[in-house]
Design an enzyme around this catalytic site. Structure first.
Site, PDB file in Angstrom:
ATOM      1  N   HIS A   1       0.726  -1.168   0.337  1.00  0.00           N
ATOM      2  CA  HIS A   1       0.041   0.146   0.151  1.00  0.00           C
ATOM      3  C   HIS A   1       0.939   1.429   0.042  1.00  0.00           C
ATOM      4  O   HIS A   1       2.217   1.190   0.638  1.00  0.00           O
ATOM      5  CB  HIS A   1      -0.760  -0.157   1.331  1.00  0.00           C
ATOM      6  CG  HIS A   1      -1.910   0.988   1.561  1.00  0.00           C
ATOM      7  ND1 HIS A   1      -1.825   2.373   1.649  1.00  0.00           N
ATOM      8  CD2 HIS A   1      -3.175   0.910   1.244  1.00  0.00           C
ATOM      9  CE1 HIS A   1      -2.806   2.831   1.879  1.00  0.00           C
ATOM     10  NE2 HIS A   1      -3.834   2.199   1.466  1.00  0.00           N
TER      11      HIS A   1
ATOM     12  N   ASP B   1       3.324  -4.323   7.953  1.00  0.00           N
ATOM     13  CA  ASP B   1       2.033  -3.690   7.893  1.00  0.00           C
ATOM     14  C   ASP B   1       0.813  -4.405   7.895  1.00  0.00           C
ATOM     15  O   ASP B   1       0.713  -5.286   6.824  1.00  0.00           O
ATOM     16  CB  ASP B   1       2.203  -2.783   6.495  1.00  0.00           C
ATOM     17  CG  ASP B   1       0.646  -2.187   5.965  1.00  0.00           C
ATOM     18  OD1 ASP B   1      -0.161  -2.542   6.619  1.00  0.00           O
ATOM     19  OD2 ASP B   1       0.664  -1.495   4.823  1.00  0.00           O
TER      20      ASP B   1
ATOM     21  N   GLN C   1      -4.529  -5.064   7.055  1.00  0.00           N
ATOM     22  CA  GLN C   1      -5.362  -5.959   6.389  1.00  0.00           C
ATOM     23  C   GLN C   1      -5.667  -7.560   6.972  1.00  0.00           C
ATOM     24  O   GLN C   1      -6.380  -8.205   7.224  1.00  0.00           O
ATOM     25  CB  GLN C   1      -5.125  -6.295   4.923  1.00  0.00           C
ATOM     26  CG  GLN C   1      -5.345  -5.170   4.183  1.00  0.00           C
ATOM     27  CD  GLN C   1      -6.814  -4.689   4.045  1.00  0.00           C
ATOM     28  OE1 GLN C   1      -7.735  -5.228   4.205  1.00  0.00           O
ATOM     29  NE2 GLN C   1      -7.016  -3.249   3.678  1.00  0.00           N
TER      30      GLN C   1
ATOM     31  N   LYS D   1     -10.482  -0.704  10.558  1.00  0.00           N
ATOM     32  CA  LYS D   1     -10.701  -1.737   9.510  1.00  0.00           C
ATOM     33  C   LYS D   1     -10.950  -3.208  10.424  1.00  0.00           C
ATOM     34  O   LYS D   1     -11.165  -4.352   9.841  1.00  0.00           O
ATOM     35  CB  LYS D   1      -9.317  -2.137   8.862  1.00  0.00           C
ATOM     36  CG  LYS D   1      -9.143  -0.982   7.745  1.00  0.00           C
ATOM     37  CD  LYS D   1      -7.801  -1.358   6.841  1.00  0.00           C
ATOM     38  CE  LYS D   1      -7.207  -0.256   6.231  1.00  0.00           C
ATOM     39  NZ  LYS D   1      -8.126   0.144   4.995  1.00  0.00           N
TER      40      LYS D   1
ATOM     41  N   CYS E   1      -4.715   2.531  -3.639  1.00  0.00           N
ATOM     42  CA  CYS E   1      -3.391   3.070  -3.210  1.00  0.00           C
ATOM     43  C   CYS E   1      -2.434   1.917  -3.442  1.00  0.00           C
ATOM     44  O   CYS E   1      -1.449   1.767  -2.513  1.00  0.00           O
ATOM     45  CB  CYS E   1      -3.489   3.297  -1.581  1.00  0.00           C
ATOM     46  SG  CYS E   1      -4.922   4.470  -1.232  1.00  0.00           S
TER      47      CYS E   1
HETATM   48  N1  PLP Z   1      -1.751  -0.577   4.679  1.00  0.00           N
HETATM   49  C1  PLP Z   1      -2.753  -1.279   4.099  1.00  0.00           C
HETATM   50  C2  PLP Z   1      -2.223  -2.929   3.641  1.00  0.00           C
HETATM   51  C3  PLP Z   1      -3.904  -0.821   3.922  1.00  0.00           C
HETATM   52  O1  PLP Z   1      -4.799  -1.835   3.277  1.00  0.00           O
HETATM   53  C4  PLP Z   1      -4.407   0.551   4.306  1.00  0.00           C
HETATM   54  C5  PLP Z   1      -5.590   0.752   4.218  1.00  0.00           C
HETATM   55  O2  PLP Z   1      -6.197   0.612   2.998  1.00  0.00           O
HETATM   56  C6  PLP Z   1      -3.172   1.011   4.822  1.00  0.00           C
HETATM   57  C7  PLP Z   1      -2.050   0.725   5.178  1.00  0.00           C
HETATM   58  C8  PLP Z   1      -3.566   2.522   5.575  1.00  0.00           C
HETATM   59  O3  PLP Z   1      -4.394   2.453   6.238  1.00  0.00           O
HETATM   60  P1  PLP Z   1      -5.011   3.700   7.070  1.00  0.00           P
HETATM   61  O4  PLP Z   1      -5.639   4.723   5.923  1.00  0.00           O
HETATM   62  O5  PLP Z   1      -5.921   3.428   8.179  1.00  0.00           O
HETATM   63  O6  PLP Z   1      -3.981   4.460   7.646  1.00  0.00           O
END
Ligand code: PLP
Length: 427
Positions: free
Chosen positions: A133, A210, A213, A236, A376
């Site tokens: 992401h 990260d 998910q 999430k 993203c």
């Molecule tokens: N990393 C991953 C794999 C994600 O799916 C997301 C959000 O879609 C994020 C990071 C960013 O999360 P946040 O917008 O809650 O900071």
């Protein structure tokens, strides 16, 4: 069309839990009941979480750590209990290792700025992957540009899994940190985190996971994984937006300078300097996300009562069912690996229909809410040779009938857009 016979019914969670989610029965789109399949972007909240938010504001709210009055004591107590609950949920016995942030993005930026800017030098390498992401790419691009360190990317295999052979080859003595997703938000791929961490540690590199998910869908155990940093978001996993977590090993966090300066993160301030507070306050400058943190702990209670293993089984059955149904649709390309290597989502692309147009009609005419765009993950989409895709992502409240509705909608929308060249008709 799929038949309900082909789904593993024994894996399904009880349908009755849908009644906990007011939005699932209340929201009608153009006369269609809502089929909410955009959970990878953000999930819905059960009554228990909504009630927790109302309860704090109605009975217990005040700023934390600052007052000696009753309300401040109550909200401080609940805020710190939330930290303890998060700690247990991800498998650490030490709540000092849990920092409340604004979300996954905030957590990763904290590490990139605080740890990265302090520890990286020209010649050092950060290893990330092509399936990240933007939140786990851009902060590393920024910090490597600033420090002169090099950013490298682990490729993926043809079927959208991390190329572990290439990972082994890219790892070397210069690798200072591996920043990797535990589950791709576009491909659905679940990465072998314990193995990645073991290999990275063998060359002396730290690992940031990260887990935006994976934490909502799969059991997490930072201690068993020997994880150095882990980032995820409340919204999430049935919690509110505006709160997330950075887990970090105490020794690492202790050695890092504060990222943001201000109230709460200091021990003492004079006009020409300050001494930082101990963990975790050192990284929680200003008024923290008090109510979101407390509500996130209500979400953890809800998830824990069902069980992450059970949630995962339910979603695996739905994903397999959706994957099989989507595989039968002509002109549709599924992105990512076979169902056994993925969790809770499936993205797909059409040769002749743009994802945005597709998702719009699916929403307007079938009440099916899916995500369309690059999610993203622009570099990943470029690698796949597409600019956008459509993503259906599931959670514990989704039902096989909703997958049928998605498949039905896709087939109908496809017919509306085909054959090529003929004027599109509104239904
Ligand atoms: N990393 C991953 C794999 C994600 O799916 C997301 C959000 O879609 C994020 C990071 C960013 O999360 P946040 O917008 O809650 O900071």
């Amino acid at each position: 069309m799929n038949s309900l016979e082909t789904i593993d019914q024994s894996a399904m969670l009880p349908e009755s839990l849908r009644a906990d989610f007011p939005i699932l029965s209340g929201d009608i789109i153009n006369g269609h009941p809502l089929v909410f399949l955009d959970n990878a972007a953000s999930t819905q909240r059960p009554r228990q979480v909504i009630d927790a938010i109302a309860r704090v504001y109605e009975r217990d709210y005040a700023n934390v750590h600052r007052g000696i009055h009753t309300l401040s004591e109550r909200s401080t107590e609940q805020y710190e209990e939330a930290r303890e609950k998060v700690a247990r949920f991800i498998g650490t016995a030490n709540p000092q290792e849990v920092i409340f942030t604004q979300g996954t993005t905030g957590s990763i930026n904290l590490v990139a700025r605080s740890w990265g800017e302090t520890n990286l030098r020209p010649g050092d390498e950060i290893l990330t992957t092509v399936m990240e992401h933007h939140s786990n790419l851009v902060p590393w691009q920024q910090v490597t540009a600033k420090t002169g360190a090099t950013l490298r990317h682990v490729p993926m295999t043809e079927d959208g899994q991390l190329d572990m052979e290439a990972f082994g080859e890219l790892l070397n003595e210069q690798t200072k940190l591996v920043a990797v997703t535990s589950m791709s938000n576009t491909l659905g791929t679940v990465n072998p985190i314990a193995e990645i961490i073991a290999q990275a540690h063998a060359v002396g590199a730290l690992v940031l996971v990260d887990a935006a998910q994976s934490v909502p869908h799969l059991p997490t155990d930072v201690a068993a994984w020997d994880c150095d940093f882990l980032a995820f978001s409340g919204h999430k996993m049935l919690g509110p937006s505006g709160v997330g977590i950075l887990y970090g090993k105490e020794a690492l966090l202790d050695a890092m300078p504060p990222f943001l300066g201000g109230g709460s993160m200091i021990n003492e301030v004079c006009l020409d300097g300050f001494t930082p507070a101990e963990l975790p306050a050192k990284f929680e400058a200003g008024t923290p996300p008090i109510v979101p943190a407390i509500a996130m702990s209500a979400a953890i209670d809800y998830l824990s009562a069902i069980g992450l293993e059970e949630i995962h089984r339910h979603e695996q059955a739905l994903v397999k069912y959706a994957y099989e149904g989507l595989s039968q649709i002509d002109g549709l390309r599924i992105l990512g690996p076979a169902p056994e290597y993925r969790s809770s989502l499936v993205s797909f692309a059409f040769e002749k229909i743009h994802a945005h147009e597709f998702a719009q009609v699916l929403n307007d005419q079938f009440g099916v809410a899916v995500r369309a765009g690059h999610h993203c993950t622009q570099p990943l989409h470029k690698l796949l040779g597409i600019s956008a895709s459509t993503r259906a992502s599931f959670y514990l409240y989704n039902r096989p009938e909703e997958v049928d509705r998605l498949l039905e909608g896709i087939t109908a929308v496809q017919k509306m857009f085909a054959p090529r060249g003929r004027k599109r008709r509104a239904q």
